[in-house]
Enzyme design. Structure first.
Site, PDB file in Angstrom:
ATOM      1  N   ARG A  48     -11.235  -0.474   2.488  1.00  0.00           N
ATOM      2  CA  ARG A  48     -12.258  -0.183   2.306  1.00  0.00           C
ATOM      3  C   ARG A  48     -13.121  -0.672   0.896  1.00  0.00           C
ATOM      4  O   ARG A  48     -14.190  -1.376   1.067  1.00  0.00           O
ATOM      5  CB  ARG A  48     -12.894   0.648   3.553  1.00  0.00           C
ATOM      6  CG  ARG A  48     -12.994   2.221   1.874  1.00  0.00           C
ATOM      7  CD  ARG A  48     -12.843   3.031   3.039  1.00  0.00           C
ATOM      8  NE  ARG A  48     -11.803   3.342   4.613  1.00  0.00           N
ATOM      9  CZ  ARG A  48     -11.845   4.172   5.316  1.00  0.00           C
ATOM     10  NH1 ARG A  48     -12.337   5.294   5.544  1.00  0.00           N
ATOM     11  NH2 ARG A  48     -10.219   4.587   5.964  1.00  0.00           N
ATOM     12  N   LYS A  60       1.811   7.495   0.832  1.00  0.00           N
ATOM     13  CA  LYS A  60       2.117   8.374   1.587  1.00  0.00           C
ATOM     14  C   LYS A  60       3.360   8.485   1.869  1.00  0.00           C
ATOM     15  O   LYS A  60       4.648   8.777   1.285  1.00  0.00           O
ATOM     16  CB  LYS A  60       2.572   6.428   2.310  1.00  0.00           C
ATOM     17  CG  LYS A  60       0.594   6.023   2.670  1.00  0.00           C
ATOM     18  CD  LYS A  60       0.896   4.887   2.929  1.00  0.00           C
ATOM     19  CE  LYS A  60      -0.015   4.111   4.062  1.00  0.00           C
ATOM     20  NZ  LYS A  60      -1.399   4.425   4.009  1.00  0.00           N
ATOM     21  N   ASP A  79       0.774  -1.367   0.184  1.00  0.00           N
ATOM     22  CA  ASP A  79       0.115   0.137   0.242  1.00  0.00           C
ATOM     23  C   ASP A  79       1.495   0.909   0.347  1.00  0.00           C
ATOM     24  O   ASP A  79       1.614   1.634   0.817  1.00  0.00           O
ATOM     25  CB  ASP A  79      -0.573  -0.477   1.158  1.00  0.00           C
ATOM     26  CG  ASP A  79      -1.932   1.137   1.289  1.00  0.00           C
ATOM     27  OD1 ASP A  79      -1.450   1.933   0.201  1.00  0.00           O
ATOM     28  OD2 ASP A  79      -2.436   1.579   2.024  1.00  0.00           O
TER      29      ASP A  79
HETATM   30  N1  BES Z   1      -2.908   0.425   4.720  1.00  0.00           N
HETATM   31  C1  BES Z   1      -3.737   1.567   5.908  1.00  0.00           C
HETATM   32  C2  BES Z   1      -3.441   1.492   7.398  1.00  0.00           C
HETATM   33  C3  BES Z   1      -2.776   1.913   7.499  1.00  0.00           C
HETATM   34  C4  BES Z   1      -2.039   2.436   8.998  1.00  0.00           C
HETATM   35  C5  BES Z   1      -2.388   0.329   8.455  1.00  0.00           C
HETATM   36  C6  BES Z   1      -0.787   2.417   9.313  1.00  0.00           C
HETATM   37  C7  BES Z   1      -0.982   0.137   9.076  1.00  0.00           C
HETATM   38  C8  BES Z   1      -0.653   1.354   9.675  1.00  0.00           C
HETATM   39  C9  BES Z   1      -5.087   2.136   5.158  1.00  0.00           C
HETATM   40  O1  BES Z   1      -4.811   1.554   3.635  1.00  0.00           O
HETATM   41  C10 BES Z   1      -4.332   3.603   4.821  1.00  0.00           C
HETATM   42  O2  BES Z   1      -4.064   4.233   4.461  1.00  0.00           O
HETATM   43  N2  BES Z   1      -5.770   4.124   5.938  1.00  0.00           N
HETATM   44  C11 BES Z   1      -5.633   6.099   5.479  1.00  0.00           C
HETATM   45  C12 BES Z   1      -7.347   6.080   5.432  1.00  0.00           C
HETATM   46  C13 BES Z   1      -7.234   7.212   5.492  1.00  0.00           C
HETATM   47  C14 BES Z   1      -6.544   7.728   4.052  1.00  0.00           C
HETATM   48  C15 BES Z   1      -9.075   7.877   5.750  1.00  0.00           C
HETATM   49  C16 BES Z   1      -4.860   6.424   7.343  1.00  0.00           C
HETATM   50  O3  BES Z   1      -5.173   5.639   8.210  1.00  0.00           O
HETATM   51  O4  BES Z   1      -4.543   7.175   7.207  1.00  0.00           O
HETATM   52 ZN    ZN Z   2      -4.289   3.029   2.102  1.00  0.00          ZN
HETATM   53 ZN    ZN Z   3      -3.872  -0.106   3.164  1.00  0.00          ZN
END
Ligand code: BES
Ligand code: ZN
Ligand code: ZN
Length: 501
Positions: free
Chosen positions: A355, A281, A274
């Site tokens: 999601r 990110k 991801d």
């Molecule tokens: N895979 C990530 C969540 C994550 C973050 C898992 C840190 C483990 C450690 C997920 O896909 C994500 O990026 N979520 C975002 C959601 C936001 C954009 C609403 C997040 O948590 O920042």
């Molecule tokens: Zn993500």
């Molecule tokens: Zn993710």
């Protein structure tokens, strides 16, 4: 980990493992025969007060006299009134990690002797097997100088010894269950630890097929063309930025042939890497996003355990898998996706991809009306902020299901903490130009994500476990190595065992 009928003092081995509570002032009666044949080394230790008995503290003794073992390893059980099976699991893991260093190949284990009043022999042996097997695992596939001893599981023999035939029988049953669960959890870790250049949706699917053949599961893999035909447009959208095309794996276990219905469905997020996609990110820590497939890997471990334990249940496992990368072909912020359910989603952040893929998989399985749906996903960073690395977030639309999962968490030592996901949170996920949007603002991030998922389960009893803080760890513990943890394989198998009874 096996079981043998013998007294501890007569069992011939390189090392004998014993437990001791904190504040032990007198030799426990259960150890008197062992101590006597070991020339009194244990009572001497207690008399001198050199061992605190704190959980996971260890001490090696070199016995004199006629005892059959070469060494005795004492491991701390901590305070007597705080003792729970997870302390035993850790003690077994600590011991299994340590004995390796002494070069002991065959260990007797009598960790159960002080615990007989509080727990059944089955429970004790299960926890010992789980702890020893998971405690000793370490990811060493790419470490050139790692010797076979560190690389493989299986060379160390831990034999739980007891002199009573009826207790041995119970220990064997528990040991068998615990070994299957421990090995399944390690299998999950083994795949979750693999990097993104090795595991992509296609190679993950091949791992699923390999496992299915081995343990006797039905395995269907839908590739990108089939997914497009089925209108799994959310999975397709998330996977569109990568040359490694998305997949949906469906594993089926039929342990109850007298009916066609599904008792439980387990669904796991498997983003093999991801990057965030177009909403990329920050680079620091991005390498940990290879663990974004951990939910899907947990489904592999759970399904493997269910099959090997021959549970009298019908269970399906779903693994939606994609790689989230930015490119010319990526999905974008602003895109509107018509998901498998028919509901439309406005993409406001390509990093909220978990999601998206889950919505298609959840809705696909919900249409089969299973008795319960449980999904597990490294879904939100905000869940890590809320609960840290000690509990996963639990969300559910069903009180009974939530309660059974909380209890399974307690029994397995893989703990969850319930958080809300009701109407108020769903409000935050409504879009002005589509049915839903894929982010709901910073407030209550784990809860709005869960509320979004709840829109795709067609009213089935459903629970979502946000494992973002639990799936991997940087912190080496005496009983646990760094990397993937295999959470929540033990917990979900414990839940499924309970509903099968
Ligand atoms: N895979 C990530 C969540 C994550 C973050 C898992 C840190 C483990 C450690 C997920 O896909 C994500 O990026 N979520 C975002 C959601 C936001 C954009 C609403 C997040 O948590 O920042
Ligand atoms: Zn993500
Ligand atoms: Zn993710």
């Amino acid at each position: 980990v096996t079981v043998a009928q013998s007294t501890a003092e007569k069992y011939k081995c390189d090392l004998l493992i014993l437990g001791m509570f904190a504040e032990t002032k007198r030799l426990p009666a259960e150890y008197s025969a062992i101590d006597k044949s070991a020339g009194g080394v244990i009572s001497e230790l207690i008399k001198l007060g050199d061992f605190s008995g704190k959980a996971n503290e260890t001490l090696l003794l070199y016995p004199k006299g006629k005892i059959a073992c070469k060494r005795i390893l004492i491991v701390g059980f901590g305070d007597r009134d705080k003792f729970e099976l997870n302390v035993l699991r850790q003690a077994a893991g600590t011991s299994a990690k340590l004995v390796e260093k002494t070069g002991s190949a065959k260990c007797g284990c009598a960790l159960h002797l002080l615990l007989a009043k509080k727990f059944s022999a089955e429970q004790i042996a299960q926890a010992i097997a789980e702890g020893a097997i998971t405690g000793r695992y370490a990811y060493q596939d790419y470490v050139s100088e790692a010797d076979d001893k560190k690389k493989g599981i299986g060379k160390l023999q831990i034999v739980i010894v007891d002199n009573s035939a009826s207790i041995v029988k119970k220990l064997r049953a528990g040991c068998n269950v615990g070994s299957i669960i421990g090995e399944s959890q390690n299998h999950t870790r083994m795949i979750a630890n693999k990097p993104g250049n090795e595991i992509n949706p296609a190679s993950l699917s091949r791992e699923a097929q390999k496992l299915a053949r081995k343990v006797g599961l039905k395995c269907q893999v839908f590739d990108e063309r089939q997914l497009a035909k089925m209108k799994m447009n959310a999975i397709i959208a998330v996977g569109s930025g990568s040359a490694n095309k998305p997949r949906l794996v469906v594993l089926t276990y039929q342990g109850n042939r007298s009916k066609k219905t599904i008792d439980a469905a387990v669904v796991g997020k498997a983003i093999t890497f991801d990057s965030g996609g177009i909403c990329i990110k920050p680079s620091a820590g991005m390498e940990a996003m290879k663990f974004d497939k951990s939910g899907g890997c947990a489904v592999l471990g759970i399904m493997s355990a269910v099959a090997r334990l021959k549970l009298k249940l019908n269970v399906v496992g779903l693994i939606p898998s994609a790689e989230n990368l930015p490119s010319q072909t990526s999905y974008r912020p602003g895109d509107i996706i018509r998901t498998y359910s028919g509901k439309t989603v406005e993409v406001q952040n390509t990093d909220a991809e978990g999601r998206m893929i889950l919505s298609d998989a959840l809705n696909y399985v919900a249409k089969k009306k299973p008795g319960a749906i449980i999904d597990m996903a490294t879904l939100t960073g905000a869940c890590v902020i809320a609960l840290g690395n000690h509990h996963a977030g639990l969300f559910s639309n069903d009180e009974g299901l939530a309660k059974r999962l909380l209890e399974a968490g307690q029994r397995s030592g893989e703990k969850v903490w319930r958080l809300p996901c009701g109407e108020e949170y769903l409000e935050q996920m409504k879009s002005k130009i589509a049915d839903l949007k894929n982010i709901g603002g910073r407030e209550g991030g784990p809860c709005t994500a869960a509320a979004f998922l709840g829109e795709f389960v067609e009213g089935c009893p459903w629970a979502h476990i946000d494992i973002a803080g639990m799936a991997d760890t940087n912190e080496e513990k005496p009983y646990r190595s760094v990397g993937a943890t295999g959470f929540p394989v033990r917990m979900i198998v414990e839940y499924l065992r309970a509903i099968s009874k």
